[in-house]
Enzyme design. Structure first.
Site, PDB file in Angstrom:
ATOM      1  N   LYS A  22       1.067  -0.636  -5.322  1.00 27.85           N
ATOM      2  CA  LYS A  22       1.975  -0.705  -4.168  1.00 27.85           C
ATOM      3  C   LYS A  22       3.451  -0.746  -4.571  1.00 27.85           C
ATOM      4  CE  LYS A  22      -0.933  -2.408  -0.467  1.00 27.85           C
ATOM      5  NZ  LYS A  22      -2.245  -2.687  -1.107  1.00 27.85           N
TER       6      LYS A  22
ATOM      7  N   GLU B  59       5.583  -4.895   7.203  1.00 29.91           N
ATOM      8  CA  GLU B  59       4.435  -5.582   7.782  1.00 29.91           C
ATOM      9  C   GLU B  59       3.421  -5.761   6.665  1.00 29.91           C
ATOM     10  OE1 GLU B  59       4.616  -2.257   7.873  1.00 29.91           O
ATOM     11  OE2 GLU B  59       2.699  -1.927   6.850  1.00 29.91           O
TER      12      GLU B  59
ATOM     13  N   SER C 163      -6.834   0.736  -8.786  1.00 33.72           N
ATOM     14  CA  SER C 163      -5.567   0.558  -8.070  1.00 33.72           C
ATOM     15  C   SER C 163      -4.924  -0.814  -8.256  1.00 33.72           C
ATOM     16  CB  SER C 163      -5.775   0.826  -6.584  1.00 33.72           C
ATOM     17  OG  SER C 163      -6.862   0.066  -6.081  1.00 33.72           O
TER      18      SER C 163
HETATM   19  C1  LIG Z   1      -3.453  -2.204  -0.615  1.00 37.81           C
HETATM   20  C2  LIG Z   1      -4.399  -1.823  -1.676  1.00 37.81           C
HETATM   21  C3  LIG Z   1      -5.289  -0.728  -1.525  1.00 37.81           C
HETATM   22  C4  LIG Z   1      -5.405   0.045  -0.262  1.00 37.81           C
HETATM   23  O1  LIG Z   1      -4.235   0.681   0.166  1.00 37.81           O
HETATM   24  P1  LIG Z   1      -4.053   2.252  -0.007  1.00 37.81           P
HETATM   25  O2  LIG Z   1      -2.814   2.549   0.743  1.00 37.81           O
HETATM   26  O3  LIG Z   1      -5.261   2.900   0.587  1.00 37.81           O
HETATM   27  O4  LIG Z   1      -3.956   2.521  -1.454  1.00 37.81           O
HETATM   28  C5  LIG Z   1      -6.099  -0.383  -2.593  1.00 37.81           C
HETATM   29  N1  LIG Z   1      -6.088  -1.088  -3.745  1.00 37.81           N
HETATM   30  C6  LIG Z   1      -5.275  -2.150  -3.925  1.00 37.81           C
HETATM   31  C7  LIG Z   1      -5.307  -2.875  -5.215  1.00 37.81           C
HETATM   32  C8  LIG Z   1      -4.411  -2.546  -2.907  1.00 37.81           C
HETATM   33  O5  LIG Z   1      -3.608  -3.612  -3.089  1.00 37.81           O
END
Ligand SMILES: *Cc1c(COP(=O)(O)O)cnc(C)c1O
Length: 399
Positions: A92, A114, A381
């Site tokens: 993010k 938000e 992610s």
């Molecule tokens: C917020 C988040 C997501 C989901 O958000 P996307 O916009 O779909 O990427 C996925 N993995 C992690 C670690 C997150 O913090």
């Protein structure tokens, strides 16, 4: 699809996307679009973005061969793109850096955002602190209760957190409140949206900022394995980590793109957050896409063990990629994601975020049926430290 150049100038990905906002926001969005059009091709802007990604975020993040797990599964080779190693623990922050650099150039001293579980709020508070800008984060009061430690994290970083008491007191209510704030304070305020959703130009802009993920993979995979992967797999909440890794691969037709949605307690139970698998076309958060809504057009409550996937819509570009067949979207349940979480901890020494565990679970499902020379690249992610309490709760352990 020889050359891919979406969205169009109005922000459309086929029939999806666009801009559905109150008249009072049209000017603000025009201003944002003009600024982004200017700075996206400005070498100073791009150099500063690259510098921050390197020195503040810690990029490039490595690709990693999950060798032991791949051997155990006896099929395809699983690789992770290590977004979990970024500052603040997930992808993010890439987008937040891009947007705050834009806010500074536009002369906006006040940042709003938000947040659902608090991950985007923390990333936004982090970049606001780093640049000394005022930061206000809207968060449903139910989420504030469930995610008290993220609320405290944002406060430590100097942000003001406003609990939202309307509706179901969760993310969609926080979204509405942030939009309302923006309408009122548009002169001095920049709204940092945390995923590839919202009105044009947000879905495009967030994708562009996150595409550093896939761009790095395009270089790293040939260096490490001599070629590009056969499959790229990523979890889809709003869809930003998935778009970030998919986008540079869209024109590589040999690479299959697979998004993984939260099937929660099972698609058939209705308790899930799988907009692409089980939603309908509607308007949410200023764009047309697949959403979870009832017969009356009301957005419904979603469910996932993973707070970051618990979003009732999905970025419009994913809706387009699904309809066009360029990407596939599957579901993974809470139980499957949890199993992958535990296996990943014990087999690779990596504690993944529960969001990422959804993508990993699908890769683990695919691998045994594929030849040993096939390569699955999973976008890891984020890291799972934030999810320890959730996992413990599910296991009946109190920390
Ligand atoms: C917020 C988040 C997501 C989901 O958000 P996307 O916009 O779909 O990427 C996925 N993995 C992690 C670690 C997150 O913090």
């Amino acid at each position: 699809m020889k050359s891919y150049s979406l969205p169009d100038s109005q922000g459309h990905f086929g029939r999806y996307g666009g801009s559905f906002v109150a008249e009072t926001l049209v000017h603000a969005l025009d201003e944002l679009r003009e600024a982004y059009d200017k700075y996206r091709v400005d070498p100073d802007f791009q150099n500063e973005f690259a510098y921050e990604l390197k020195h503040f975020v810690g990029r490039p993040s490595p690709v990693y061969h999950a060798r032991r797990w791949s051997e155990k599964l006896g099929g395809a080779q699983i690789w992770f793109k290590r977004e979990d190693l970024n500052h603040t623990g997930a992808h993010k922050i890439n987008n937040c850096i891009g947007q705050i650099l834009l806010a500074r150039r536009m002369g906006k001293p006040r940042i709003i955002a938000e947040t659902g579980a608090g991950q985007h709020g923390v990333a936004t508070a982090t970049v606001a602190a780093r640049y000394g800008l005022e930061c206000v984060v809207y968060m449903g009061s139910e989420d504030v209760r469930r995610q008290a430690s993220n609320m405290y994290r944002m406060k430590l970083l100097g942000a003001t957190v406003v609990p939202v008491e309307s509706g179901s007191r969760t993310l969609k209510d926080a979204l509405n409140e942030a939009m309302r704030d923006w309408v009122t304070n548009v002169e001095n305020t920049f709204y940092i949206i945390g995923t590839v959703a919202g009105p044009h130009p947000y879905p495009m802009m967030v994708r562009d900022f996150q595409s550093v993920i896939g761009t790095e993979c395009l270089e790293q995979m040939p260096v490490n394995v001599g070629r590009q992967p056969d499959y790229v797999v990523a979890s889809v909440g709003g869809g930003s980590n998935a778009m970030g890794i998919f986008y540079p691969y869209i024109e590589h037709q040999d690479v299959q793109l697979i998004g993984v949605e939260a099937a929660g307690e099972g698609l058939e139970t209705g308790r899930h957050a799988a907009s692409l698998n089980a939603g309908v076309v509607g308007v949410l958060h200023g764009n047309r896409t697949y959403v979870m809504q009832d017969e009356n057009g009301q957005i419904t409550e979603t469910h996932s063990i993973s707070a970051g996937l618990d979003y009732p819509g999905v970025g419009p570009e994913h809706a387009w990629l699904k309809d066009s067949g360029r990407a596939q979207y599957v579901g993974v349940t809470d139980d499957e994601a949890l199993a992958a979480f535990h296996d990943c901890c014990r087999t690779e020494g990596i504690m993944p975020a529960l969001e990422s565990a959804h993508a990993i679970a699908h890769a683990v499902r695919m691998a045994p049926g594929l030849a040993k020379d096939k390569i699955i690249l999973v976008n890891l992610s984020g890291r799972g430290d934030k999810d320890m309490h959730t996992v413990a709760d599910f296991s009946g352990i109190s920390l």
